[in-house]
Design an enzyme around this catalytic site. Sequence first.
Site, PDB file in Angstrom:
ATOM      1  N   TRP A  15       0.857  -1.172   0.000  1.00 24.98           N
ATOM      2  CA  TRP A  15       0.000   0.000   0.000  1.00 24.98           C
ATOM      3  C   TRP A  15       0.893   1.221   0.000  1.00 24.98           C
ATOM      4  O   TRP A  15       1.961   1.235   0.593  1.00 24.98           O
ATOM      5  CB  TRP A  15      -1.024  -0.088   1.117  1.00 24.98           C
ATOM      6  CG  TRP A  15      -0.810   0.697   2.351  1.00 24.98           C
ATOM      7  CD1 TRP A  15      -0.107   0.315   3.445  1.00 24.98           C
ATOM      8  CD2 TRP A  15      -1.350   1.985   2.629  1.00 24.98           C
ATOM      9  NE1 TRP A  15      -0.185   1.289   4.385  1.00 24.98           N
ATOM     10  CE2 TRP A  15      -0.938   2.311   3.919  1.00 24.98           C
ATOM     11  CE3 TRP A  15      -2.146   2.882   1.917  1.00 24.98           C
ATOM     12  CZ2 TRP A  15      -1.290   3.507   4.511  1.00 24.98           C
ATOM     13  CZ3 TRP A  15      -2.491   4.073   2.506  1.00 24.98           C
ATOM     14  CH2 TRP A  15      -2.071   4.370   3.785  1.00 24.98           C
ATOM     15  N   ASP A  53       5.135  -4.816   3.315  1.00 28.88           N
ATOM     16  CA  ASP A  53       5.127  -5.653   4.510  1.00 28.88           C
ATOM     17  C   ASP A  53       6.153  -6.773   4.362  1.00 28.88           C
ATOM     18  O   ASP A  53       6.407  -7.245   3.263  1.00 28.88           O
ATOM     19  CB  ASP A  53       3.740  -6.282   4.711  1.00 28.88           C
ATOM     20  CG  ASP A  53       2.749  -5.280   5.295  1.00 28.88           C
ATOM     21  OD1 ASP A  53       3.190  -4.221   5.755  1.00 28.88           O
ATOM     22  OD2 ASP A  53       1.547  -5.578   5.285  1.00 28.88           O
TER      23      ASP A  53
END
Lengths: 137, 186
Positions: free
Chosen positions: B110, B129
């Site tokens: 994101w 991540d």
Amino acid sequence: MATVFRTLALCLLCLPAVSAAAMEPRTNYMINCQGCHLADGRGKAGSVPSMKGELHKFLTVPGGREFLVQVPGSANAPLNDAELAELLNWMLGSMSGTSSNSFSPYTEAEVKKLRAKVLVDVMKTRERLVRQFAENK
Amino acid sequence: MKWLDKLTIKSSRRLAQNSSRRSFITRFGTALVGGAAIPLLPVARASASSSGGGMYPGVAAQESGVKGDPGDPSQCDYWRYCAIDGFLCSCCGGTQNSCPPGTEMSPITWIGTCLNPEDGKNYIISYNDCCGTSSCGRCLCNRNERDTPIYRAQTNNDTNWCLGASSTVYTCSTAIVLGVATDSAS
């Protein structure tokens, strides 16, 4: 005449505001699309369809030009119609395997018109279009 | 009940014979002052200083070493973390740019923009991540600038962005600079 002047004045007023907020299409791509479609549009096999070398194929089948605007990632992006038109033209020119002058570019008015219609069954529409590419080969 | 009377008399007499009237006050005073002095002992100070003034005990202060990249990447107020939601990889054996050993960086991320206080420009930040081992659990940072609700999933940061990695187990988050958010005017 007064109306014309008023419109002109209004346009002049909003010009700096719009240009200050507007981002380059590449920046808009990075902020709104790249997270999933990746920097070069190749996506992720199985979950994010590839646009790299593929995107222009939608322009070759009926309904494809509409689909590129109406697909939720485009239609729901926090961009105005002009920005979305500019972004799609940039994507078609830079990552789809076609040169930027080989298609008629999207305009703000066209995007506005197409965006107003919500695509109900995205997956099925896409499947139908992709099947048509294969048949065209 | 005689035995209870005897016991009471005996013990109170013993108490009176063996202690002065002022000794209670002395001992109570010692306990008060001593209790207050415990945090001043070297033990307590050692534990506080091991965090190096950082946000998590045992994590020393860090710096990126790059000019124009101010702040401490192990702190939640580091400029790149303006939209992060997760454990900072800088505190988990990785850095703000790289994953800890044994984890895999998710390609699907994101993306947000953060203002760099050094040059006043907005930078595009990718919150990749790191995935594959159990959650790091250190330096939780949840700033959520421009985070959107789940129905605008592409900029929602509560989503598990490990969906692109081979393991969907979330470990920690990085904040990678992709570039400057350039205006079309410039």
